[in-house]
Write a protein that holds these residues in place. Sequence first.
Motif, PDB file in Angstrom:
ATOM      1  N   GLY A 601      12.129 -10.299  12.550  1.00 13.19           N
ATOM      2  CA  GLY A 601      13.275  -9.404  12.353  1.00 13.19           C
ATOM      3  C   GLY A 601      12.895  -7.955  12.529  1.00 13.19           C
ATOM      4  O   GLY A 601      12.164  -7.585  13.449  1.00 13.19           O
ATOM      5  N   LYS A 602      13.374  -7.125  11.596  1.00 14.22           N
ATOM      6  CA  LYS A 602      13.136  -5.677  11.701  1.00 14.22           C
ATOM      7  C   LYS A 602      11.668  -5.313  11.524  1.00 14.22           C
ATOM      8  O   LYS A 602      11.227  -4.229  11.913  1.00 14.22           O
ATOM      9  CB  LYS A 602      13.994  -4.962  10.651  1.00 14.22           C
ATOM     10  CG  LYS A 602      14.107  -3.469  10.823  1.00 14.22           C
ATOM     11  CD  LYS A 602      15.090  -2.893   9.838  1.00 14.22           C
ATOM     12  CE  LYS A 602      15.109  -1.360   9.899  1.00 14.22           C
ATOM     13  NZ  LYS A 602      15.591  -0.859  11.181  1.00 14.22           N
ATOM     14  N   ASP A 603      10.858  -6.231  10.995  1.00 13.82           N
ATOM     15  CA  ASP A 603       9.428  -5.975  10.811  1.00 13.82           C
ATOM     16  C   ASP A 603       8.601  -6.415  12.018  1.00 13.82           C
ATOM     17  O   ASP A 603       7.378  -6.556  11.929  1.00 13.82           O
ATOM     18  CB  ASP A 603       8.919  -6.705   9.551  1.00 13.82           C
ATOM     19  CG  ASP A 603       9.546  -6.148   8.287  1.00 13.82           C
ATOM     20  OD1 ASP A 603       9.849  -4.936   8.271  1.00 13.82           O
ATOM     21  OD2 ASP A 603       9.756  -6.928   7.338  1.00 13.82           O
ATOM     22  N   GLU A 656      11.639   2.092  13.493  1.00 15.88           N
ATOM     23  CA  GLU A 656      12.397   1.138  12.684  1.00 15.88           C
ATOM     24  C   GLU A 656      12.462   1.555  11.216  1.00 15.88           C
ATOM     25  O   GLU A 656      13.444   1.276  10.522  1.00 15.88           O
ATOM     26  CB  GLU A 656      11.770  -0.262  12.803  1.00 15.88           C
ATOM     27  CG  GLU A 656      11.783  -0.853  14.206  1.00 15.88           C
ATOM     28  CD  GLU A 656      13.176  -1.194  14.697  1.00 15.88           C
ATOM     29  OE1 GLU A 656      14.139  -1.082  13.920  1.00 15.88           O
ATOM     30  OE2 GLU A 656      13.317  -1.553  15.881  1.00 15.88           O
ATOM     31  N   SER A 660      18.797   2.785  10.060  1.00 11.43           N
ATOM     32  CA  SER A 660      19.493   1.687   9.368  1.00 11.43           C
ATOM     33  C   SER A 660      19.917   0.602  10.337  1.00 11.43           C
ATOM     34  O   SER A 660      20.375  -0.469   9.917  1.00 11.43           O
ATOM     35  CB  SER A 660      20.738   2.235   8.642  1.00 11.43           C
ATOM     36  OG  SER A 660      20.381   3.196   7.679  1.00 11.43           O
ATOM     37  N   LYS A 662      19.689  -2.478  12.830  1.00 14.34           N
ATOM     38  CA  LYS A 662      18.834  -3.660  12.914  1.00 14.34           C
ATOM     39  C   LYS A 662      19.138  -4.420  14.205  1.00 14.34           C
ATOM     40  O   LYS A 662      20.290  -4.449  14.652  1.00 14.34           O
ATOM     41  CB  LYS A 662      19.085  -4.582  11.715  1.00 14.34           C
ATOM     42  CG  LYS A 662      18.741  -3.969  10.379  1.00 14.34           C
ATOM     43  CD  LYS A 662      19.025  -4.957   9.246  1.00 14.34           C
ATOM     44  CE  LYS A 662      18.702  -4.342   7.888  1.00 14.34           C
ATOM     45  NZ  LYS A 662      18.968  -5.301   6.785  1.00 14.34           N
ATOM     46  N   ASP A 692      21.619  -3.226  18.738  1.00 14.06           N
ATOM     47  CA  ASP A 692      21.372  -2.996  17.311  1.00 14.06           C
ATOM     48  C   ASP A 692      22.707  -2.695  16.619  1.00 14.06           C
ATOM     49  O   ASP A 692      23.591  -2.038  17.199  1.00 14.06           O
ATOM     50  CB  ASP A 692      20.435  -1.818  17.105  1.00 14.06           C
ATOM     51  CG  ASP A 692      19.010  -2.133  17.545  1.00 14.06           C
ATOM     52  OD1 ASP A 692      18.756  -3.308  17.893  1.00 14.06           O
ATOM     53  OD2 ASP A 692      18.166  -1.211  17.569  1.00 14.06           O
ATOM     54  N   CYS A 694      24.668  -1.536  12.811  1.00  7.81           N
ATOM     55  CA  CYS A 694      24.641  -1.024  11.423  1.00  7.81           C
ATOM     56  C   CYS A 694      26.081  -0.961  10.941  1.00  7.81           C
ATOM     57  O   CYS A 694      26.865  -0.113  11.404  1.00  7.81           O
ATOM     58  CB  CYS A 694      23.976   0.355  11.385  1.00  7.81           C
ATOM     59  SG  CYS A 694      23.995   1.124   9.755  1.00  7.81           S
TER      60      CYS A 694
END
Length: 888
Positions: A601-603, A656, A660, A662, A692, A694
Motif C-alpha cells: 500500500g502506501k508504505d 508519501e 494525504s 493514497k 491517487d 483523497c
Amino acid sequence: MKIPNLLAPRYLHSLLIKAKIEEQNGRFLTHYAAGTLSGLIRGQALDNENETRDSLIAALRIQDAADDCRVYHGMVRYPDFHRQLITFHRLMQDYGLKLTELPVKTEGQRELKALLTRISDLPFSHQQEIRFLDQVKSSDLSGIECIPGWVEDLHQQRLLEALQQRGLRICPLKKGQPGTAFYKALNSRQEAEGVAQFLLREQWKPEDVMIILCDSQRDGSLVRSVLNRYQLPAAQVSYSKPSKILRCFSALVTLTRAPSVEAVLTTLQLKAYPTPISEAYVQYLTQFVFDINDLRAPVFTHVQQALETNTLLNMIEKENLLRMEAQAQNIHEQLLPWLLPLLEEAPLSEKLNRCYELLRQQPCLNDELERRALLNLKATLEDCWDLLGQPEAVDMLMALLDQKQLEVSEEVDGRIALTDLKHPLPCRPLAILFGADQNSFPGNIACTGIFDEDYLKNTSMPSQAERYDHYTRQLEWIYTSASRCLIFSYAAGNYEGKSWDVAFEIEQRTARPAVLWPLIQNEVYTDPHHQLSPETARRLFAPDNVLRGSISSFETYFQCPYAYFLKSGLRLSKGSLTSVDAAITGTIQHALLEQSIQTWGKDYARISEDEAAAILDPYFRQLNDLFPDQQAEIDQIQRRMQLNLKQLLESLAGMEENTSFKPAHQEFRFEEDLIESNGILVRLKGIIDRIDICFNDLRILDYKSSAKTLSETKVKAGLQLQLLTYLIIAVRKLNLNPVGAYYCSLKNETIPVSEASLNGRRMEIEEIDRDEWMSELQSSHQLKGWTMKECEGLDYDGTHVQGLTCKDGQVKVRSLKDFDNVEALILELYQHLVEQLCSGRIELDPVEGACLFCDFKPICRLRKAPKKPVSWVGIDEGKGASDGNSME
C-alpha cells in the motif's frame, strides 16, 4: 610456335585492330592475329608446371622451417610472409641474383637466406620464359609488331630488348603535342563534378575525351557514377572487382572447416546458396541462434518457448517475434539440404569438393567473368589436389584466392575512355589527368616489407634510382596523350578536411597556379505535397466513423502528420524487437511499483533491497531466456536499475509521508469515447499508470523514464495530450474532483554541486551546506505538472510537488489551472485532429525533436528544418498567461 602479327596488352587489341582496318580502308583483316607477350610465355608451360602449386609447396616448406628460425619463428605460418618470400624468389630469378650473393650480416638476413634456399628449386614462371627465348632465338620477328603498353619493370624491359635484337618491331602508341590547363577542386567529388560539367559546357564529344585516373581504386567508381549521372557515356579500359564465386568459395571453406553460426552468417550475407535468403532468417540467426547444433535442428522453437511465460512484451511485439520465427523456419527448411553436408565431419578434400559442387548452382554464373573464375578455380583445385589434404596448404590457397579479382575491360569506342597510369591509350583530342595530388602521382615504387630498400642495397638488384628512372620514363605517355589539350587536375583535400598538395612534377610542368573548376551548384528542390482525398482519409483512419487509437499515437500526428500516416494509417512498424530497449526497462520499473503498492500500500517505498530484487528477478530471467547472448548486458541493466530504484524509493517515501493521497488504481485500463466531431467518434484506449485519491479528490501520476514537464505551449500545440487526457478520463470514470495531473520521473538526475564557493567580498572559501544540495536533489524528484485545486493534503510542506509555495505554514499553488478550461482546450485539440485527418492532411511537417527517435527516418525525405511548435487552439485555460508550472 606460332607468333601472332601483333603483340599488345589485351585491353588494346580492339582499338589497334580497328585502327589497322581503317588504315587499309577495309572492313576486316585476314591472316591477322593479336596476342600478348605474357600469353606466349605462359604457352611454354609444361603439364607439371603451375604457379599456384609452386606457391603451396613453397608455403609448406617455409612452415616446416619454423623450428630453425628464431627471428622469424612467429611469422613463418602467415601467408603474407610466404608471399613476400615467393615474390622475392621470383625477382631473384628475373634478375639472375644467386643465393650466394644475399646478405648474411644479421641473424635475420641469414634466416631469410635459409628460407629462400628451401624454395630455390621451384621455377614458377622462370622456366617458361627461358623456353620461350630459346624458341625465338633463331626466329625472325621482323614481321611482328609490338605495342608494349606499360612495361612493369626493368626485367620486362630487358626481355623486350632481347626480342628487338631478333627483329621485333616496337611501335609506340599514337602521340600528340597538346596545350595544357591546370585545375583544382575542394575534394574529389567536386573535381569529378567539375570535369563532367566542363565536358558538357564545352560540348566535347565522348569519343574525343580520355580521363587518366592517378588512383583508379580511389576515384574510379566515383568518376563513373558522376559521368553516368550526367548521362555522359564512359567506359573503363581496365579495372578490378571482387569475384563473388571466389568469395563464396572462401566463406564456404571457412564454414566447413570450422563450423560456427558466425561462419554461416557470412555465407548468408554473400548469398552463397541457391535458396533465396530473407532478412528475417538472418535476423533470427543473429538474435536467437548461438550454437551450431541449434542450427542443425529442423525446427526453430526458441522464441515460442521463451514467450510462453513472458509477461514483459506486449501482444504486437510477441506477434512480430513469432512471425519472424515462422518466416525463418520456412527458409530454414529450404536451406538445410544445402547446409547440413557442409557441417558434417568429412576428410578435408571431401569438404572442398562439396563447396565446389555448391558453387556450381550459383545464379551469378550467368556472368561470363564469374564462369571463367569458376573454371580457373576448378583447374587450380585439380592441379593442387594432392597437396590439399594438409590444412597449411589450404590456408595458403585461401590466401591466394582472396587476392584474386576479376579483371574487367570495357570497349571505349564512342565513349569517354577511363584509364589509369599503367594502361596507356592512343592520344585523343582531350586528355584529363584526374587526381594528380602528391599521394597519387607519380606513385611510390619503394620496396617495403621484409625485403625493403635497405635489404636490396646489399644485393645486385637494380637500385631504387634505376627503377624510378624506368618508372618515370613509362609515365611520359601521359604528356603526349592529347592532340589538342591536356588538363591537369587535383583535389585540394579529402572529405575529412585534410589538405592535399598537387604533385611536384605537375607543379613544375605547368609553372602556373591552378584555378578552381567552375561549378554550377544550384539544386532545385520542390517540397512534396502529401495530401489524401477526404474519402480516402476517412476510409483509412475511420472506416466505420470511429477514430481509434492511443493518446500517444495522436500526439504523433501533431509532431508530424506524415509519421502518423505511415504508422497509424499504413500500419508500418519498425519490425521485431532486437534487444533490451528503454520501453522494456520502463515496463519492469512500472511492474515493481505496481506490485509493491499492491502488497504494501502506501508504505510501498519502504521495501527492502531484497524485497525489490525478488520482484525484479523473474522479469530479468524472462529477458535472459529470450536474449541469451545479451546476459552480461542484462545483468548490468539489472544492477543499475536496483541502484536507481533504491534512490528513487527513498525520494518517493518522503513524498508519501507528506501527502494525504493514497494509491487507489494502478495500470487503470480504459476505452473511452471522448468526443464526436464531423460525424467521427474519437475512441481512446490506454492505461493510466496511477490514480491517487483523497476523499473526493483525485490526482494522476504518469511514470516517465526521464524528467518531463508540462508546457502550456506544447499542450496547445497538441504535443502533450496524454497526461491531461488521462485526467479528463479519470474524472469521467470515477466521478471525483480533479486536483492535478503530474509526471513522476523514475530517473535519478545528475545534480552538479560544488564542494565550496569563494566569497569575493570577504575573500573566504565557504563550504556548501549539505542541506542546499540535498534540496536540489529533492527538487529533481518533484512531481511536475498542473495543479487545478487548492488541497491541503496534496503536499504538507510544499516541496514534493512543483509549483507549490509554503509560507507561514500555508501551502499555496503559484499558478492554479481551471479544469473546465483545460478540458475544453483538450477537446478542441481532438476536434482539430479530426478535422485535419478528415481533410486528408498528412504533410511531412515535423516539429523540433520529432525526428530524433522516428522509426521512419530511412524512408523520409525531409529537406527543411523542423518547425517550432505551433498552437492550434487559443483558449486561455488558466488564471496565468505563462506556462505556469512549466520548466521551459
